[in-house]
Write a protein that holds these residues in place. Sequence first.
Motif, PDB file in Angstrom:
ATOM      1  N   PHE A 119     -15.761  24.072  16.057  1.00  0.00           N
ATOM      2  CA  PHE A 119     -16.994  23.214  16.089  1.00  0.00           C
ATOM      3  C   PHE A 119     -17.671  23.539  17.510  1.00  0.00           C
ATOM      4  O   PHE A 119     -18.603  22.931  18.013  1.00  0.00           O
ATOM      5  CB  PHE A 119     -16.605  21.862  16.221  1.00  0.00           C
ATOM      6  CG  PHE A 119     -15.513  21.432  17.241  1.00  0.00           C
ATOM      7  CD1 PHE A 119     -15.851  21.209  18.757  1.00  0.00           C
ATOM      8  CD2 PHE A 119     -14.215  21.594  16.945  1.00  0.00           C
ATOM      9  CE1 PHE A 119     -15.035  20.957  19.612  1.00  0.00           C
ATOM     10  CE2 PHE A 119     -13.025  21.328  18.008  1.00  0.00           C
ATOM     11  CZ  PHE A 119     -13.564  20.773  19.147  1.00  0.00           C
ATOM     12  N   TRP A 158     -22.340  20.448  11.931  1.00  0.00           N
ATOM     13  CA  TRP A 158     -21.331  19.912  12.311  1.00  0.00           C
ATOM     14  C   TRP A 158     -21.264  19.824  14.087  1.00  0.00           C
ATOM     15  O   TRP A 158     -20.662  18.905  14.433  1.00  0.00           O
ATOM     16  CB  TRP A 158     -20.041  20.565  11.700  1.00  0.00           C
ATOM     17  CG  TRP A 158     -18.666  20.026  12.433  1.00  0.00           C
ATOM     18  CD1 TRP A 158     -17.697  20.534  12.976  1.00  0.00           C
ATOM     19  CD2 TRP A 158     -18.211  18.667  12.203  1.00  0.00           C
ATOM     20  NE1 TRP A 158     -16.703  19.820  13.364  1.00  0.00           N
ATOM     21  CE2 TRP A 158     -16.940  18.432  12.728  1.00  0.00           C
ATOM     22  CE3 TRP A 158     -18.640  17.411  11.628  1.00  0.00           C
ATOM     23  CZ2 TRP A 158     -16.397  17.010  12.825  1.00  0.00           C
ATOM     24  CZ3 TRP A 158     -17.872  16.290  11.689  1.00  0.00           C
ATOM     25  CH2 TRP A 158     -16.884  16.147  12.172  1.00  0.00           C
ATOM     26  N   CYS A 159     -21.678  21.041  14.400  1.00  0.00           N
ATOM     27  CA  CYS A 159     -21.779  21.064  15.958  1.00  0.00           C
ATOM     28  C   CYS A 159     -22.527  19.893  16.702  1.00  0.00           C
ATOM     29  O   CYS A 159     -22.126  19.204  17.763  1.00  0.00           O
ATOM     30  CB  CYS A 159     -22.212  22.374  16.520  1.00  0.00           C
ATOM     31  SG  CYS A 159     -21.145  23.755  16.102  1.00  0.00           S
TER      32      CYS A 159
END
Length: 471
Positions: A119, A158-159
Motif C-alpha cells: 500500500f 487503495w493507497c
Amino acid sequence: MQYGIWSIVPPLVTIVLALVLKNVFISLLIGIFLACLILCGFNPIVGLNDTFYGLVNTFSSSGNTIVLLSMLLIGALIHMIERSGGIEGFVDIMVKKRGIIRSKRAAALFTWLLGIVVFTSGSLSCMVTGSVSRPLNDSLKLPHEKAAFLVHTTSTPWCVLFPLSGWLAAMTGYLTSGGVPEEEAISVLIQSIPLNFYCIIAVVFALLVALFPLDFGPMRKAELRAAATGELDDPASVDTAAAEANAPLSGVKPRAKNMLVPMLVMIGTILAALCVSGNGNPTQGDGMQALLWGCMISLFVISVMCMAQRLFTLDQLISEIIRGMSTMLPIFFVLLFGLTMGTLVKSLDTGNYLSSIFMQLLTPALLPLLTFLISLLLSFATGTSMGTMAIMGTIAIPMAINMGVNVPLVAGAMFGGSIFGDHASPISDTTIMSCATTGCNIIDHIKTQAPYVLCFAGASMVLYVIAGFLL
C-alpha cells in the motif's frame, strides 16, 4: 503565458488517437509534438527540436529515471526467474503439488490481497503485485485483462484510502495549500476517506469480481475466451516473439526457490530501504529509492543462484539479463513518452484552464459533484493524480471553505476524481506498469476496464449530488 483552448488539444488528441489507432507510441509522440509546437509559438522546426529535448529532459528527474530503470530491471528479473525454472517450480507447488491455489477465483483473490498488502506506493504496488501474481494467474488461465484490472485497482485507489505512506504527507499538503489549517489537515483527511466514493467502490468491486462471476462487457468476453481457448490475451495482441524468448531452458529442473528467494529478497529489501530512508518509519520512506534497491538486489541474487546452479556461464548470464531488459523496451518507451507528456501538459497549464471553465457552473450544493467531475476530466487528460490534486487543492478547497460547504466531502471528491485519471487514462504511469507486469496489452486493458471505471464514476457522481445536499 495563457494558452487557452490550445492547452487541451495535445492531451485530447493523444487520448483520441490512442483509442482510435490503438497505437500508444504514435499517439503519445504526436501529442508531445503538438504540445511542443504550441509552447514554442507554432514554429515546426523549434517544435521538433523541443520534442527531442523534451524526451531527454525527462531523465533530469531522478524519480522518472528510477521508475524507468526499475522497469528494465524488473524485466530482467522476471526473465531470469522464468528461464531458470523458478516460475514453473512455483506453479508446481502452489497449484499441482500442494494445491494451495486451485482455481481462477483463488488466483484472482490472491492478486487482490497482494495489492492490498503493498500500500505504500501505486507504482510499487503495480510492480510487485503484477510480478508476483502473474505465474499463478497464467497457470490457472486468468486472462491478462482481468489480472491487469485487479493489479491496477488495488494500486493508487487503495493507497489513497489507506495513506500510511508518502501519500499522507502529500494529501495533507494539498489540503493545507487550499487553506485548511495545519493542525486540522490530518483530521480533515481522515474524514474525507469514507467520502472518497470512487476509490471505495473500485476496491470493493475488484474484490467482488475476484470472488464472483460479475464481469460484463469486454471483460466478460475476455473471461469466456480464456475459458474456452486458454488464450490469456486477445490473439491480435499477442507478442509470440516475447513469449518464445521467455520460455524456460529445456531440461532445467523446476525450482520454486528460483522464484521465491529473489521475490522475497525484493520485498524484504524494499521494506528495509523504506525503514532506513524513513528513519525507522517505513511509511515515511523513499518509495522510489526502495524500489530501485529492491530490483537491483533481487536481480543480483537470482544471477548468483543461476551461476551456482551452473545454468549459465558469465557471458550467457549477461546476455540473458540484457535480453530480459529488452522485453520491457516497448513499455519503457511508452512510459518515457507518458512522463514527457505529463511535464508538457503542466507547462501548458491545462489543469487551470479546465478548472476555470467548469467552476463557472458552480452552485454550493453541487461543489462536491463539480469538484469530482473537474478532477476526473483533468486527471484523465493529463494521466496524473498528484498533479490534479495539486491544482484542485488550490481551487476547490478554498471555495468549499468560503462557501461553507463540507470540506471533507469536497476533499474526498477531489481525491477520488484525481485517482480516476490515474486508473483510467492510457497515458497514466500505473496503467503502463500494470500492463507491463501482467502481460496485458495497454489498449486491451483500457477497453476492458472502461465499462467498470465509468460505472464507478457514474455511481460516485450520484452519491456526490446526494451528499452535497445532505451534508
